[in-house]
Design a protein around this motif. Sequence first.
Motif, PDB file in Angstrom:
ATOM      1  N   ARG A   1      -3.568  -4.816  -7.379  1.00 59.43           N
ATOM      2  CA  ARG A   1      -2.567  -5.242  -6.389  1.00 59.43           C
ATOM      3  C   ARG A   1      -3.053  -6.459  -5.602  1.00 59.43           C
ATOM      4  O   ARG A   1      -2.280  -7.383  -5.336  1.00 59.43           O
ATOM      5  CB  ARG A   1      -2.240  -4.078  -5.449  1.00 59.43           C
ATOM      6  CG  ARG A   1      -1.326  -3.039  -6.093  1.00 59.43           C
ATOM      7  CD  ARG A   1      -0.976  -1.919  -5.131  1.00 59.43           C
ATOM      8  NE  ARG A   1      -2.007  -0.906  -5.090  1.00 59.43           N
ATOM      9  CZ  ARG A   1      -2.520  -0.386  -3.992  1.00 59.43           C
ATOM     10  NH1 ARG A   1      -2.118  -0.820  -2.801  1.00 59.43           N
ATOM     11  NH2 ARG A   1      -3.442   0.555  -4.040  1.00 59.43           N
ATOM     12  N   ILE A   2      -4.323  -6.470  -5.235  1.00 59.40           N
ATOM     13  CA  ILE A   2      -4.857  -7.607  -4.474  1.00 59.40           C
ATOM     14  C   ILE A   2      -4.985  -8.842  -5.359  1.00 59.40           C
ATOM     15  O   ILE A   2      -4.651  -9.954  -4.934  1.00 59.40           O
ATOM     16  CB  ILE A   2      -6.205  -7.238  -3.829  1.00 59.40           C
ATOM     17  CG1 ILE A   2      -6.003  -6.121  -2.787  1.00 59.40           C
ATOM     18  CG2 ILE A   2      -6.828  -8.460  -3.160  1.00 59.40           C
ATOM     19  CD1 ILE A   2      -7.292  -5.542  -2.240  1.00 59.40           C
TER      20      ILE A   2
ATOM     21  N   TRP B   1       0.808  -1.222   0.000  1.00 64.75           N
ATOM     22  CA  TRP B   1       0.000   0.000   0.000  1.00 64.75           C
ATOM     23  C   TRP B   1       0.842   1.274   0.000  1.00 64.75           C
ATOM     24  O   TRP B   1       0.376   2.333  -0.438  1.00 64.75           O
ATOM     25  CB  TRP B   1      -0.928   0.021   1.213  1.00 64.75           C
ATOM     26  CG  TRP B   1      -0.193   0.126   2.522  1.00 64.75           C
ATOM     27  CD1 TRP B   1       0.336  -0.904   3.233  1.00 64.75           C
ATOM     28  CD2 TRP B   1       0.135   1.313   3.248  1.00 64.75           C
ATOM     29  NE1 TRP B   1       0.968  -0.437   4.369  1.00 64.75           N
ATOM     30  CE2 TRP B   1       0.860   0.932   4.401  1.00 64.75           C
ATOM     31  CE3 TRP B   1      -0.109   2.671   3.036  1.00 64.75           C
ATOM     32  CZ2 TRP B   1       1.340   1.848   5.338  1.00 64.75           C
ATOM     33  CZ3 TRP B   1       0.378   3.591   3.977  1.00 64.75           C
ATOM     34  CH2 TRP B   1       1.079   3.173   5.114  1.00 64.75           C
TER      35      TRP B   1
ATOM     36  N   GLU C   1      -1.690   6.284   1.008  1.00 65.52           N
ATOM     37  CA  GLU C   1      -0.505   5.935   0.231  1.00 65.52           C
ATOM     38  C   GLU C   1       0.778   6.276   0.976  1.00 65.52           C
ATOM     39  O   GLU C   1       1.853   5.821   0.590  1.00 65.52           O
ATOM     40  CB  GLU C   1      -0.538   6.651  -1.115  1.00 65.52           C
ATOM     41  CG  GLU C   1      -1.727   6.234  -1.987  1.00 65.52           C
ATOM     42  CD  GLU C   1      -1.798   7.001  -3.282  1.00 65.52           C
ATOM     43  OE1 GLU C   1      -0.954   7.909  -3.464  1.00 65.52           O
ATOM     44  OE2 GLU C   1      -2.678   6.701  -4.106  1.00 65.52           O
TER      45      GLU C   1
ATOM     46  N   VAL D   1      -5.017   0.988   6.618  1.00 67.30           N
ATOM     47  CA  VAL D   1      -5.399   1.005   5.204  1.00 67.30           C
ATOM     48  C   VAL D   1      -5.739   2.421   4.760  1.00 67.30           C
ATOM     49  O   VAL D   1      -5.706   3.367   5.545  1.00 67.30           O
ATOM     50  CB  VAL D   1      -6.630   0.103   4.922  1.00 67.30           C
ATOM     51  CG1 VAL D   1      -6.283  -1.355   5.073  1.00 67.30           C
ATOM     52  CG2 VAL D   1      -7.791   0.464   5.841  1.00 67.30           C
ATOM     53  N   HIS D   2      -6.059   2.536   3.463  1.00 67.35           N
ATOM     54  CA  HIS D   2      -6.632   3.749   2.872  1.00 67.35           C
ATOM     55  C   HIS D   2      -5.701   4.952   2.902  1.00 67.35           C
ATOM     56  O   HIS D   2      -6.138   6.082   3.092  1.00 67.35           O
ATOM     57  CB  HIS D   2      -7.957   4.128   3.566  1.00 67.35           C
ATOM     58  CG  HIS D   2      -8.966   3.053   3.581  1.00 67.35           C
ATOM     59  ND1 HIS D   2      -9.225   2.240   2.494  1.00 67.35           N
ATOM     60  CD2 HIS D   2      -9.780   2.605   4.561  1.00 67.35           C
ATOM     61  CE1 HIS D   2     -10.166   1.370   2.797  1.00 67.35           C
ATOM     62  NE2 HIS D   2     -10.515   1.560   4.042  1.00 67.35           N
TER      63      HIS D   2
ATOM     64  N   SER E   1      -3.942  -0.038  -9.176  1.00 69.72           N
ATOM     65  CA  SER E   1      -5.140   0.128  -8.349  1.00 69.72           C
ATOM     66  C   SER E   1      -5.178  -0.941  -7.267  1.00 69.72           C
ATOM     67  O   SER E   1      -4.546  -2.003  -7.406  1.00 69.72           O
ATOM     68  CB  SER E   1      -6.390   0.008  -9.220  1.00 69.72           C
ATOM     69  OG  SER E   1      -6.534  -1.331  -9.674  1.00 69.72           O
ATOM     70  N   PRO E   2      -5.925  -0.702  -6.173  1.00 67.40           N
ATOM     71  CA  PRO E   2      -6.041  -1.735  -5.135  1.00 67.40           C
ATOM     72  C   PRO E   2      -6.511  -3.075  -5.683  1.00 67.40           C
ATOM     73  O   PRO E   2      -6.013  -4.126  -5.276  1.00 67.40           O
ATOM     74  CB  PRO E   2      -7.051  -1.136  -4.161  1.00 67.40           C
ATOM     75  CG  PRO E   2      -6.888   0.338  -4.315  1.00 67.40           C
ATOM     76  CD  PRO E   2      -6.599   0.542  -5.773  1.00 67.40           C
ATOM     77  N   LYS E   3      -7.457  -3.058  -6.619  1.00 68.30           N
ATOM     78  CA  LYS E   3      -7.950  -4.323  -7.181  1.00 68.30           C
ATOM     79  C   LYS E   3      -6.824  -5.109  -7.852  1.00 68.30           C
ATOM     80  O   LYS E   3      -6.679  -6.317  -7.636  1.00 68.30           O
ATOM     81  CB  LYS E   3      -9.070  -4.073  -8.183  1.00 68.30           C
ATOM     82  CG  LYS E   3      -9.616  -5.373  -8.792  1.00 68.30           C
ATOM     83  CD  LYS E   3     -10.637  -5.109  -9.869  1.00 68.30           C
ATOM     84  CE  LYS E   3     -11.236  -6.420 -10.392  1.00 68.30           C
ATOM     85  NZ  LYS E   3     -10.221  -7.382 -10.852  1.00 68.30           N
TER      86      LYS E   3
END
Length: 222
Positions: free
Chosen positions: A33-34, A15, A106, A103-104, A29-31
Amino acid sequence: LLSDGRLDIGLGAGWMISDYEEAGMPYDSPKVRIDRFIEGVAVIRGAMAEGSFSFSGDHYNITNYNGQPKPVQARPPLLIGGGGKRVLTYAACEADIIGITRVHAEVFGPEALSTMTAESVDEKVAIVAAAGAHRINDIEMNIRTPFVKVTNDRAATVEGISSMFGVAADLINNSPFALIGSVEECIEQLLERRERWGFSYTIVGAENIDECAPIVAALRGK
């Protein structure tokens, strides 16, 4: 092999944008990366399993690969760190150890600290409990504490940290991401966190090892 079977594999989706910039990697994007992280878990486990394996995904494609050398452990413990619902839900089904993270944000600042409150940790642990109810006794709960100071003046240290990051002192005071106080106070905090959230595995930085040694010695066997 190097640790003679003492390996824990710690993984997460990533993150902190500076990590990507320093490594010359795009900050997806988070998607993405996950998705990549979940595929990566399958690849790592396949490489460590007996024999060869193949894998086909959006990010990795492996064909008849036999990872060598094989680990001493039949299945090295997997520690997954996460703070969002998707990663924590996945971790509750797949991980041996779950690290509750912030989280949330950078970068590490007030926004990141806003997800490190006791109430936020309540919510994250509840996600794990719900998603991993079928195997909750097989999961060890973990937290990495970035704010560590063994001191007889807890109030001053808490005030200094809260002023530095521009957050309320109560946030630092009540957060399990901070371990601050005398040896006795730190022991009390760790025991309270084990009772409230199930944290039996706490990570401190290398720079804190010596000052935390008396805490470890006092807690051994408890």
